[in-house]
Motif scaffolding. Structure first.
Motif, PDB file in Angstrom:
ATOM      1  N   ALA A 113      -6.107  -9.875  -8.173  1.00 10.79           N
ATOM      2  CA  ALA A 113      -6.133  -9.657  -6.725  1.00 10.79           C
ATOM      3  C   ALA A 113      -4.905  -8.876  -6.277  1.00 10.79           C
ATOM      4  CB  ALA A 113      -6.215 -10.990  -5.985  1.00 10.79           C
ATOM      5  N   ALA A 141      -5.062  -5.222  -4.529  1.00  8.40           N
ATOM      6  CA  ALA A 141      -4.599  -5.099  -3.147  1.00  8.40           C
ATOM      7  C   ALA A 141      -3.622  -3.942  -2.950  1.00  8.40           C
ATOM      8  CB  ALA A 141      -3.954  -6.405  -2.695  1.00  8.40           C
ATOM      9  N   ILE A 177      -8.729  -3.716  -1.450  1.00  8.91           N
ATOM     10  CA  ILE A 177      -8.472  -4.923  -0.661  1.00  8.91           C
ATOM     11  C   ILE A 177      -9.701  -5.826  -0.558  1.00  8.91           C
ATOM     12  CG2 ILE A 177      -7.883  -5.764   1.650  1.00  8.91           C
ATOM     13  CD1 ILE A 177      -5.811  -3.500   1.786  1.00  8.91           C
ATOM     14  N   PRO A 178     -10.907  -5.319  -0.265  1.00  4.04           N
ATOM     15  CA  PRO A 178     -12.059  -6.232  -0.232  1.00  4.04           C
ATOM     16  C   PRO A 178     -12.323  -6.917  -1.572  1.00  4.04           C
ATOM     17  CG  PRO A 178     -12.632  -4.115   0.724  1.00  4.04           C
ATOM     18  CD  PRO A 178     -11.284  -3.973   0.122  1.00  4.04           C
ATOM     19  N   ILE A 196      -9.803  -9.722  -1.998  1.00  2.88           N
ATOM     20  CA  ILE A 196     -10.234 -10.899  -1.234  1.00  2.88           C
ATOM     21  C   ILE A 196     -11.338 -11.639  -1.988  1.00  2.88           C
ATOM     22  CG2 ILE A 196     -11.364 -11.635   0.902  1.00  2.88           C
ATOM     23  CD1 ILE A 196      -9.813  -9.314   2.286  1.00  2.88           C
ATOM     24  N   LEU A 250      -9.770 -13.665  -4.663  1.00  7.86           N
ATOM     25  CA  LEU A 250      -9.131 -14.879  -4.146  1.00  7.86           C
ATOM     26  C   LEU A 250     -10.166 -15.940  -3.791  1.00  7.86           C
ATOM     27  CD1 LEU A 250      -6.313 -13.284  -1.969  1.00  7.86           C
ATOM     28  CD2 LEU A 250      -6.114 -14.317  -4.238  1.00  7.86           C
ATOM     29  N   LYS A 251     -11.367 -15.526  -3.385  1.00  6.95           N
ATOM     30  CA  LYS A 251     -12.426 -16.485  -3.075  1.00  6.95           C
ATOM     31  C   LYS A 251     -12.981 -17.159  -4.331  1.00  6.95           C
ATOM     32  CE  LYS A 251     -14.000 -14.430   1.231  1.00  6.95           C
ATOM     33  NZ  LYS A 251     -15.103 -13.773   1.924  1.00  6.95           N
TER      34      LYS A 251
END
Length: 130
Positions: free
Chosen positions: A89, A93, A99-100, A103, A106-107
């Motif tokens: 991630a 980033a 960036i998406p 994210i 991270l999910k």
């Protein structure tokens, strides 16, 4: 759109995450006790390879065995798989396009830490139980 996102994901991080989960599954399947955890790792490997269009939901009826299994998973494999998600991630980033995907990485940390008692289902059927 999901297919385009999945293809980009596959190139940027999905393949490497798949290999990490696959390696964890192979290592965990070496012992008889680790086989259920290895199967969980293989299931998550497929999710890490092609995540867009799928989500995780808690499975009803997953009680104490899942809790105990998740504690063992955390000790044996979960912590370093979560670190892998964090590292990927951070690398994603760095760019605006990434960036998406950062994210999305991270999910995936909660399922990397505690996968037992969770199910991977299509996003159009988040309440479906198997």
């Amino acid at each position: 759109m999901k297919t385009i996102l999945n293809v980009i994901w596959l190139v940027l991080s999905g393949f490497w995450l798949f290999l990490g989960y696959f390696l964890a599954g192979v290592l965990l399947c070496i012992t008889i006790i680790g086989i259920p955890f290895g199967i969980a790792a293989f299931r998550i490997a497929v999710y890490a390879l092609w995540p867009f269009g799928y989500t995780t939901v808690e499975r009803r009826g997953a009680g104490a065995p899942s809790f105990i299994g998740n504690i063992l998973w955390l000790v044996l494999a979960g912590w370093w798989l979560a670190l892998e998600h964090i590292a990927v991630a951070i690398a994603l980033a760095v760019t605006i396009i990434g960036i998406p995907f950062a994210i999305a990485n991270l999910k995936m940390i909660p399922v990397a830490l505690f996968p037992l008692g969770r199910e991977i289902v299509p996003t159009d059927q988040p309440f479906a139980t198997r």
